[in-house]
Design a protein around this motif. Sequence first.
Motif, PDB file in Angstrom:
ATOM      1  N   LEU A  99       0.224  12.755   6.036  1.00  0.00           N
ATOM      2  CA  LEU A  99      -0.891  12.428   5.147  1.00  0.00           C
ATOM      3  C   LEU A  99      -0.648  12.968   3.746  1.00  0.00           C
ATOM      4  CD1 LEU A  99      -3.987  13.130   7.426  1.00  0.00           C
ATOM      5  CD2 LEU A  99      -2.824  10.955   7.012  1.00  0.00           C
ATOM      6  N   GLN A 115      -2.155   7.090  -0.321  1.00  0.00           N
ATOM      7  CA  GLN A 115      -1.575   7.483   0.962  1.00  0.00           C
ATOM      8  C   GLN A 115      -0.090   7.786   0.844  1.00  0.00           C
ATOM      9  OE1 GLN A 115      -2.397   3.963   3.324  1.00  0.00           O
ATOM     10  NE2 GLN A 115      -0.399   3.075   2.882  1.00  0.00           N
ATOM     11  N   GLN A 145      -3.888   2.958  -4.034  1.00  0.00           N
ATOM     12  CA  GLN A 145      -2.931   2.375  -3.089  1.00  0.00           C
ATOM     13  C   GLN A 145      -1.635   2.050  -3.801  1.00  0.00           C
ATOM     14  OE1 GLN A 145      -3.238   1.555   0.488  1.00  0.00           O
ATOM     15  NE2 GLN A 145      -1.053   1.542  -0.008  1.00  0.00           N
TER      16      GLN A 145
END
Lengths: 124, 107
Positions: free
Chosen positions: B43, A116, A5
């Motif tokens: 994505l 992401q 992340q």
Amino acid sequence: QVQLQESGPGLVKPSETLSLTCTVSGDSISSPSYYWGWIRQPPGKGLEWIGGIYYDGNTYYNPSLMRRVSISVDRSKNQFALRLTSVTAADTAVYYCVRDRPNRFLEPGWFDPWGQGTLVTVSS
Amino acid sequence: EIVLTQSPETLSLSPGERATLSCGANQSVSYNYLAWYQQKPGLAPRLLIYDASTRATGIPDRFSGSGSGTEFALTISRLEPEDFAVYFCQQYARSATFGQGTRLDIK
């Protein structure tokens, strides 16, 4: 399941420094099997590998960015970080952090998984 | 620097058809150090193939990679609706570089 992340400012002024952090879960950043790296993608364009770091702190960078890039690791937080100095509009991109399985020469390999991504815009 | 050129830029096919995407290098990619990724809008890319022909974990067997030296291919044997996306090749024989991508569109 390994997850990455990205975090950090979404807007950076020209000539300033872009700083991003990647938090890893489901794997240890101290694993000797992997590097941990960064890749970017300008809006609507292709992918550019930026660089990576090994658990022992050994780093390797894209030669085209080497003068402006540094990657560091914080093993206590299972995080690694990207710094890119003297940014311009050309540095506007989605920045991904990745786990990097190095090749037999302990150089960059294939990338899996990816975070992401986070969009960083360079603008005054 | 190893430059990768993907062709075609856009490929329009129908579900159920076979897709073949090409990736050419300006110099030999040693040890077949080539990977393929799929990217859907909004994505992150997903690893499909590494070492030119090894499927990544969880990738359906309709995806296959082939080639060596300077010519590589990704084949999707029978297109499913979820396969329409952009595909990138990447070499890791000398540093790491990506092709410009092939967009696979529904015809």
